[in-house]
Scaffold this active site. Structure first.
Site, mmCIF file in Angstrom:
data_model
loop_
_atom_site.group_PDB
_atom_site.id
_atom_site.type_symbol
_atom_site.label_atom_id
_atom_site.label_comp_id
_atom_site.label_asym_id
_atom_site.label_seq_id
_atom_site.Cartn_x
_atom_site.Cartn_y
_atom_site.Cartn_z
ATOM 1 N N ASP A 134 -2.010 6.135 6.028
ATOM 2 C CA ASP A 134 -3.067 5.904 5.914
ATOM 3 C C ASP A 134 -3.523 4.539 6.673
ATOM 4 O OD1 ASP A 134 -4.487 4.010 4.096
ATOM 5 O OD2 ASP A 134 -2.947 3.213 2.493
ATOM 6 N N LYS A 157 -13.233 -2.228 5.499
ATOM 7 C CA LYS A 157 -12.247 -3.234 7.042
ATOM 8 C C LYS A 157 -12.754 -3.113 8.003
ATOM 9 C CE LYS A 157 -9.026 -2.890 2.695
ATOM 10 N NZ LYS A 157 -7.937 -2.463 2.288
ATOM 11 N N TRP A 167 0.619 -1.326 -0.102
ATOM 12 C CA TRP A 167 -0.181 0.506 -0.025
ATOM 13 C C TRP A 167 1.087 1.246 -0.049
ATOM 14 C CZ3 TRP A 167 -3.806 -0.605 -2.378
ATOM 15 C CH2 TRP A 167 -4.768 -1.415 -1.843
HETATM 16 C C1 LIG Z 1 -7.079 -1.272 1.391
HETATM 17 C C2 LIG Z 1 -6.428 -0.847 2.053
HETATM 18 C C3 LIG Z 1 -6.154 0.529 0.862
HETATM 19 C C4 LIG Z 1 -6.990 0.684 -0.709
HETATM 20 O O1 LIG Z 1 -8.344 1.334 -0.519
HETATM 21 P P1 LIG Z 1 -9.290 0.993 -1.379
HETATM 22 O O2 LIG Z 1 -11.172 1.464 -0.253
HETATM 23 O O3 LIG Z 1 -9.902 0.029 -2.143
HETATM 24 O O4 LIG Z 1 -8.658 2.520 -2.189
HETATM 25 C C5 LIG Z 1 -5.750 1.425 0.681
HETATM 26 N N1 LIG Z 1 -4.448 1.101 2.078
HETATM 27 C C6 LIG Z 1 -4.495 0.653 2.839
HETATM 28 C C7 LIG Z 1 -3.700 0.154 3.587
HETATM 29 C C8 LIG Z 1 -5.829 -0.535 2.465
HETATM 30 O O5 LIG Z 1 -6.279 -1.271 3.827
#
Ligand SMILES: *Cc1c(COP(=O)(O)O)cnc(C)c1O
Length: 359
Positions: free
Chosen positions: A171, A195, A102
């Site tokens: 993030d 998540k 990521w």
């Molecule tokens: C799942 C995830 C993403 C991507 O998320 P989307 O909502 O599908 O764009 C980005 N960063 C992390 C750490 C993730 O777990």
């Protein structure tokens, strides 16, 4: 009805009581005579739902008035571009830490907008470690520093917040609300909802207010944090149903005792699983001990030849979505807030049984 245990990395498990409440309110929300999905986002009902969701989210994370809480769309992936577009100002570069898949995607997207200085990378350990802070090559002219506190794929988590002089951007897609954090240390925090928050379609972003209002001239209106803040996240139609469900999850988290209680439970769940893996002689987790994620637990079997049978038998035993990410292989158990301790116990028992039969 039989609900099975869902270890999916995302979209992930939701609390059963939240789903039941949503079901009960689906056709006629609290006597309004229509469903949430059919309501105007300008209606007093929907505005009330959004306000309560925001307040509960603020309470859970203890967010001060110095920060705006934004309900956005486009997932965390859209924030990969929104961050540089909003925060670069007249700076030309930004600092990024590379700790996994990521981080890499965030870096790649930011490179479209600025010079990315990768201050540290754990690629040389195949992303199983966190680079020591004192080795980071920080640029004092960076507009901000971006990192990924929990790498969902590699299962690597930061337990200390980096101490830097520039705005810190995180993030938190797969760790937000899993334990208390000190929001005041951050400039921007963002997270896709699917998540640890609610269904897909909603992205939560927390922005320190003084960082808004300097978006690049090329920044699309929809990506400008100030547009969202000035319009109470309703510049256009927000994902109303996802927002409602996220609100139910926030209320559920408060009922569970808030984030301190969730942290205790999450630590207990993770410790059990890691401890079994480490002592099993059959399963292994490659991540250094001090950086093991509380939310995403990758593990391999004694041989990859067992993978197929493991997945098929787990599925039969009511344990879903344990397949690891294709870039890592093996298995991954995502044990977010809504995955009960009983699910982890059941998984461990299944793993023991499988190891005994195949070891
Ligand atoms: C799942 C995830 C993403 C991507 O998320 P989307 O909502 O599908 O764009 C980005 N960063 C992390 C750490 C993730 O777990």
């Amino acid at each position: 009805m039989t609900r099975r245990f869902n270890f999916c990395a995302g979209p992930a498990a939701l609390p059963e009581s939240v789903l039941q409440q949503a079901q009960q309110e689906l056709v006629d929300w609290q006597g309004a005579g229509l469903s949430i999905m059919e309501m105007s986002h300008r209606s007093s009902e929907l505005v009330g739902i959004a306000n309560k969701a925001e307040q509960d989210f603020r309470d859970l994370l203890n967010i001060s008035d110095d920060y705006a809480v934004l309900f956005l769309q486009g997932g965390a992936s859209t924030q990969f571009s929104a961050v540089p577009l909003n925060l670069l100002g007249d700076k030309k570069s930004a600092d990024y830490v590379n700790t996994g898949q990521w981080s890499k995607k965030a870096i790649k997207e930011a490179q479209r907008f600025c010079d990315v200085n990768v201050v540290a990378s754990s690629e040389d350990t195949n992303f199983t470690t966190i680079p020591a802070f004192d080795s980071w090559q920080l640029n004092k002219d960076a507009a901000y520093l971006h990192y990924t506190p929990n790498e969902t794929i590699g299962g690597v988590e930061f337990f200390d917040v980096p101490d830097v002089d520039v705005p810190l951007v995180a993030d938190m897609s797969s760790t937000i609300l899993s334990r208390p954090i000190d929001v005041s240390k951050f400039g921007v925090i963002y997270a896709g909802a699917q998540k640890n928050i609610g269904p897909a379609g909603l992205t939560m972003t927390i922005v320190r207010k003084d960082l808004m209002g300097n978006a690049s001239a090329h920044c699309p209106t929809m990506l400008d944090y100030k547009t969202a803040a000035d319009n109470d996240s309703m510049y256009n139609t927000p994902p109303t149903y996802s927002l409602y469900l996220a609100g139910l999850v926030f209320a559920w988290l408060k009922e569970q005792g808030g984030l301190a209680a969730m942290e205790q439970l999450n630590r207990r769940k993770a410790e059990k699983l890691y401890s079994y893996i480490d002592n099993s002689g059959f399963y292994a987790n490659p991540v250094e001990l001090s950086s093991r994620s509380l939310m995403n637990v990758p593990f391999t079997l004694a041989s990859a030849d067992f993978d197929k049978a493991f997945l098929a038998e787990a599925d039969e035993a009511g344990l879903l979505n344990l397949k690891g990410h294709r870039s890592v292989g093996g298995m991954r158990a995502s044990i977010y807030n809504a995955v009960p301790e009983e699910a982890v116990d059941t998984l461990i028992n299944f793993m023991k049984d499988f190891a005994q039969r195949n070891g």
